[in-house]
Structures are given as C-alpha cells and as structure tokens.
Design an enzyme around this catalytic site. Structure first.
Site, PDB file in Angstrom:
ATOM      1  N   ARG A   1      -9.191  -1.423   4.175  1.00 63.76           N
ATOM      2  CA  ARG A   1      -9.047  -0.426   3.109  1.00 63.76           C
ATOM      3  C   ARG A   1     -10.167   0.606   3.087  1.00 63.76           C
ATOM      4  O   ARG A   1      -9.927   1.797   2.886  1.00 63.76           O
ATOM      5  CB  ARG A   1      -8.961  -1.137   1.755  1.00 63.76           C
ATOM      6  CG  ARG A   1      -7.625  -1.732   1.490  1.00 63.76           C
ATOM      7  CD  ARG A   1      -7.672  -2.780   0.416  1.00 63.76           C
ATOM      8  NE  ARG A   1      -8.295  -4.012   0.866  1.00 63.76           N
ATOM      9  CZ  ARG A   1      -8.442  -5.108   0.129  1.00 63.76           C
ATOM     10  NH1 ARG A   1      -8.045  -5.107  -1.122  1.00 63.76           N
ATOM     11  NH2 ARG A   1      -8.987  -6.193   0.625  1.00 63.76           N
TER      12      ARG A   1
ATOM     13  N   ARG B   1       0.843  -1.214   0.000  1.00 63.04           N
ATOM     14  CA  ARG B   1       0.000   0.000   0.000  1.00 63.04           C
ATOM     15  C   ARG B   1       0.879   1.265   0.000  1.00 63.04           C
ATOM     16  O   ARG B   1       0.574   2.244  -0.662  1.00 63.04           O
ATOM     17  CB  ARG B   1      -0.920   0.004   1.216  1.00 63.04           C
ATOM     18  CG  ARG B   1      -1.712  -1.291   1.406  1.00 63.04           C
ATOM     19  CD  ARG B   1      -3.209  -1.079   1.447  1.00 63.04           C
ATOM     20  NE  ARG B   1      -3.911  -2.259   1.930  1.00 63.04           N
ATOM     21  CZ  ARG B   1      -4.152  -3.362   1.218  1.00 63.04           C
ATOM     22  NH1 ARG B   1      -3.767  -3.444  -0.027  1.00 63.04           N
ATOM     23  NH2 ARG B   1      -4.817  -4.377   1.749  1.00 63.04           N
TER      24      ARG B   1
ATOM     25  N   GLU C   1     -12.777 -15.153   9.987  1.00 58.39           N
ATOM     26  CA  GLU C   1     -12.849 -14.405   8.721  1.00 58.39           C
ATOM     27  C   GLU C   1     -12.607 -15.325   7.515  1.00 58.39           C
ATOM     28  O   GLU C   1     -11.465 -15.483   7.062  1.00 58.39           O
ATOM     29  CB  GLU C   1     -11.814 -13.264   8.721  1.00 58.39           C
ATOM     30  CG  GLU C   1     -11.838 -12.427   7.446  1.00 58.39           C
ATOM     31  CD  GLU C   1     -10.762 -11.349   7.408  1.00 58.39           C
ATOM     32  OE1 GLU C   1      -9.814 -11.399   8.214  1.00 58.39           O
ATOM     33  OE2 GLU C   1     -10.870 -10.462   6.554  1.00 58.39           O
TER      34      GLU C   1
ATOM     35  N   SER D   1     -14.121  -5.244   3.810  1.00 63.67           N
ATOM     36  CA  SER D   1     -14.506  -4.451   2.632  1.00 63.67           C
ATOM     37  C   SER D   1     -13.979  -5.078   1.340  1.00 63.67           C
ATOM     38  O   SER D   1     -14.581  -4.887   0.279  1.00 63.67           O
ATOM     39  CB  SER D   1     -14.064  -2.996   2.767  1.00 63.67           C
ATOM     40  OG  SER D   1     -12.682  -2.878   2.961  1.00 63.67           O
ATOM     41  N   GLY D   2     -12.863  -5.774   1.402  1.00 65.98           N
ATOM     42  CA  GLY D   2     -12.415  -6.625   0.296  1.00 65.98           C
ATOM     43  C   GLY D   2     -12.007  -5.954  -1.000  1.00 65.98           C
ATOM     44  O   GLY D   2     -11.904  -6.630  -2.013  1.00 65.98           O
ATOM     45  N   GLY D   3     -11.839  -4.623  -0.981  1.00 70.28           N
ATOM     46  CA  GLY D   3     -11.444  -3.949  -2.218  1.00 70.28           C
ATOM     47  C   GLY D   3     -12.571  -3.108  -2.815  1.00 70.28           C
ATOM     48  O   GLY D   3     -12.401  -2.511  -3.884  1.00 70.28           O
TER      49      GLY D   3
ATOM     50  N   LYS E   1     -16.582 -12.502  10.355  1.00 72.03           N
ATOM     51  CA  LYS E   1     -16.142 -11.412   9.464  1.00 72.03           C
ATOM     52  C   LYS E   1     -16.160 -11.923   8.030  1.00 72.03           C
ATOM     53  O   LYS E   1     -15.141 -12.419   7.517  1.00 72.03           O
ATOM     54  CB  LYS E   1     -14.734 -10.943   9.885  1.00 72.03           C
ATOM     55  CG  LYS E   1     -14.152  -9.865   8.981  1.00 72.03           C
ATOM     56  CD  LYS E   1     -12.942  -9.189   9.583  1.00 72.03           C
ATOM     57  CE  LYS E   1     -12.283  -8.259   8.575  1.00 72.03           C
ATOM     58  NZ  LYS E   1     -11.263  -7.404   9.120  1.00 72.03           N
TER      59      LYS E   1
HETATM   60  C1  5MM Z   1      -9.671  -8.967   3.962  1.00 73.10           C
HETATM   61  O1  5MM Z   1      -8.771  -8.251   4.715  1.00 73.10           O
HETATM   62  C2  5MM Z   1      -9.213  -7.815   5.995  1.00 73.10           C
HETATM   63  C3  5MM Z   1     -10.149  -6.651   5.902  1.00 73.10           C
HETATM   64  O2  5MM Z   1      -9.535  -5.641   5.141  1.00 73.10           O
HETATM   65  P1  5MM Z   1     -10.330  -4.995   3.916  1.00 73.10           P
HETATM   66  O3  5MM Z   1     -11.526  -4.321   4.533  1.00 73.10           O
HETATM   67  O4  5MM Z   1      -9.331  -4.041   3.337  1.00 73.10           O
HETATM   68  O5  5MM Z   1     -10.697  -6.114   2.980  1.00 73.10           O
HETATM   69  C4  5MM Z   1      -7.986  -7.449   6.815  1.00 73.10           C
HETATM   70  O6  5MM Z   1      -8.257  -7.503   8.190  1.00 73.10           O
HETATM   71  C5  5MM Z   1      -6.864  -8.344   6.468  1.00 73.10           C
HETATM   72  O7  5MM Z   1      -7.069  -9.602   7.023  1.00 73.10           O
HETATM   73  C6  5MM Z   1      -5.608  -7.697   6.980  1.00 73.10           C
HETATM   74  O8  5MM Z   1      -5.435  -6.472   6.325  1.00 73.10           O
HETATM   75  C7  5MM Z   1      -4.371  -8.565   6.845  1.00 73.10           C
HETATM   76  O9  5MM Z   1      -4.139  -8.885   5.533  1.00 73.10           O
HETATM   77  P2  5MM Z   1      -2.672  -9.419   5.147  1.00 73.10           P
HETATM   78  O10 5MM Z   1      -2.799  -9.744   3.672  1.00 73.10           O
HETATM   79  O11 5MM Z   1      -1.763  -8.277   5.364  1.00 73.10           O
HETATM   80  O12 5MM Z   1      -2.377 -10.591   5.994  1.00 73.10           O
END
Ligand code: 5MM
Length: 350
Positions: free
Chosen positions: A294, A33, A177, A261-263, A219
C-alpha cells in the site's frame, strides 16, 4: 539447494539501497482496493493495473524485486509480453507469494493460521520454471484481548519454517513475513512485546528446520501503536522501538529486513524507515529496506482510478514513492525529496 545462488539473489535484492514492490494482493484484496475507488473488479482491470505497475519507466532505479500473485505471474501486457519477462528485462527480480491466505484457526476465536503447504513443492517448481527467483509467505497475528495465543504464534511459525524449507529445496530465496497487525488500541510497548515473541518463535522454528538464514529476507511489521491507540508516538520513537526489538531477536546471519507498511500512510512509512537508517544503519548487522504494498501503490492507484488517461501520472507517483523509499534506505529522505514529484508538472524526469 544451491547456496551460492541463493545468497547471490539475496544480495541482488538488497543492492544499491533498493527495495521490493509488493504487488501480490490476492484477487479479493485487489478487488477491495478497487471497490473503494469505484474501479470495476474484473480480471481485465486487475491486468491493466498490474501492467501499469510493471511498465513504470525507470522503476528499477529504486526497486530490485517485485512480489507477484498467481494470477499476475501468468498475465501479459496488452501486446502479449509476459509481465515476468518485462520485469526481468527491466532488471527487476520477480518473486511470488505462495501462501494460500490466513484462514480462521479452528478452536481459536479471532486468530488465523496461514494455509498453503499442501502441494507447495509442485507449485514452487512451476513458479521457478516460469522465472521466479524468490517466494513469500505471510502469517497474520492480531493483538487483542488474550491474543495472539502461544498456540497461534507457534502454529504460524511452524508453517513458515516448513514453507522456508520447501523454498530452499526448490532453489528459491525465501521471504518470511510474520505480520503483527496494526488494528486495535494496543500500545507501542505491547506491539514490541508481541513482535519480539513472534520473531523469537519464528527463528526457533527456522533453526529447527535447518533453514539457511543467509538465503532469506525477513519481512516484519514496524513497532507501532494500534491504529485506535490515542497515544501519539514520534517518528524517532518508532524507529528506536523497532530497531531495539529487531536487535534482540533477528540473527546476524540474516542479510536483510524488508518492512511491510501494514496500513501506515506512504509518507510516514518512508519517514520511519528513514529514521531507522539515518540513526542506526552504521551499527546494524543487516540491511533495512522496504517491501511495501500500500505505501508504494496507494497514491498511484488513487490517480489511476481505472482510466488509461491517468496511467503516466500514476506511474510517476509510483516511481516517486519508490525513490522516496530508496532515499529512506540511505537515511537521506526529507521534505524536499517528498515534494519533488509535484514539481514535475512539465512531465520531465529530474
Ligand atoms: C502485509 O501485506 C504485505 C505488504 O503490504 P503492505 O505494505 O500494504 O502492508 C503484502 O505483501 C501482502 O502480503 C499482500 O498484499 C497479499 O495480501 P492478501 O491479503 O491479498 O493475501
């Protein structure tokens, strides 16, 4: 396991229509990021950015809990105060991501299995001693030609259930999650079918491991068409598909569902969460809230860009997104609330 304490923590996480800030990006994700915005990818820059997040004024008005990463839970503000202490003093419950990431699944091309069970009880005990009150584990399922396979779904669900058991044993609330990814050109219907199968398998495994559903949060992803799908979907259509999928498979004993939120864009994530609460809240057995990464952080990170001079404005952007999503939890989010932040040119809080 102290059931009463676990249930009280879950209730506190869901109180007052607040949600969670996911700031648990691993080093590589955080660096990715930063790289996209030309921010140096160093430990000190990650510390400064996380300091910005945890010191955001009045963040606790809309955020009940923050998910940290191993590096972050050990870091301090420039004056030496531990981040975890800042959060606790602000009334924000600290949590921790405890999985070690989704790794390629042997013999299953294109699929991933989340690792991190080895040594988990000892790590949970350490985090709990540091002040964490909940934990999170993410499984990643991609939709594609012939995937996800039943084997991948089951292996990830088994790992989630084992993690869940360890967490409850350690007295930590658990966030489960299982993320069905947005990448691909699949339809909304396909996402609904796969998510239903994934969640069904996860809950089967949680039952088998005797997990206390009242002491957990789910989640999940929202039900969305793939990012490359050409079929347009409305906010209401997504809300309807998501709620009807969850009603089929999520037991009533689960107190809350906090979406990732997933992108999605920040605004769309708020609008879709809002539509679900506006139309269905009264009939749902669980609370619907957010645990966005995000969709909460992106506007703030884009403003900050590694410059201290931008910190205050970036914090206002984070607070604004948190407030928009709290409004969405009440079904009150609208364009006036969305635009509110940009009217604050004098720097005053409304
Ligand atoms: C799916 O990712 C989780 C929620 O983030 P978004 O709302 O951006 O989708 C997030 O908690 C995620 O598990 C963490 O950012 C850790 O991800 P990484 O890839 O760094 O292990």
């Amino acid at each position: 396991m102290n059931k009463v304490e676990l249930i009280q923590t879950v209730r506190a996480l869901l109180a007052d229509n607040k949600g969670l800030l996911a700031m648990d990006e691993s080093i590589s994700t955080c660096n990715k990021r930063f790289a996209a915005l030309g921010i140096p990818q160093t430990e000190e820059m990650r510390r400064r950015y996380r300091e910005l997040l945890v010191t955001t004024p009045y963040l606790n008005e809309s955020i009940s809990g923050a998910i940290l990463f191993d590096e972050t839970i050990r870091q301090q503000k420039s004056d030496g105060t531990q981040f975890i202490e800042i959060l606790i003093n602000a009334g924000i419950i600290p949590g921790i991501k405890v999985d070690m990431g989704a790794k390629p699944m042997v013999e299953f091309p294109g699929e991933k299995l989340t690792e991190g069970l080895d040594g988990l009880p000892a790590r949970l005990a350490e985090y709990s001693k540091m002040g964490a009150r909940f934990a999170k584990w993410r499984a990643v399922l991609a939709i594609g030609e012939g995937i996800p396979s039943k084997e991948c779904i089951k292996a990830n669900a088994q790992a989630l259930a084992r993690y869940a058991q360890f967490c409850q044993e350690a007295g930590l609330v658990l966030i489960v999650e299982p993320e069905v990814m947005m990448t691909g050109n699949h339809s909304l219907k396909k996402c609904a079918e796969i998510t239903e199968e994934v969640l069904q398998t996860v809950f089967e495994q949680l039952y088998k491991q005797h997990v206390l559903l009242e002491g957990m949060l789910l989640k999940p992803n929202m039900i969305l068409p793939g990012l490359n799908s050409k079929i347009p979907e409305t906010v209401d259509g997504i809300a309807e598909a998501t709620v009807s999928c969850l009603l089929k498979v999520v037991p009533k004993a689960v107190p809350g569902i906090a979406f990732l939120s997933g992108g999605q864009s920040a605004e769309l994530a708020s609008a879709r969460l809002n539509a679900m609460n506006k139309q269905y809240k009264a009939e749902l057995p669980w609370a619907l809230t957010f645990s966005f990464g995000r969709a909460l952080q992106e506007p703030a990170l884009e403003i900050w860009r590694g410059e201290d001079a931008n910190t205050v404005k970036a914090q206002r952007a984070l607070k604004h997104r948190a407030d928009c999503n709290r409004a969405a939890c009440m079904g009150n989010y609208n364009s006036k609330i969305e635009q509110g932040f940009w009217q604050e040119e004098d720097g005053n809080r409304r």
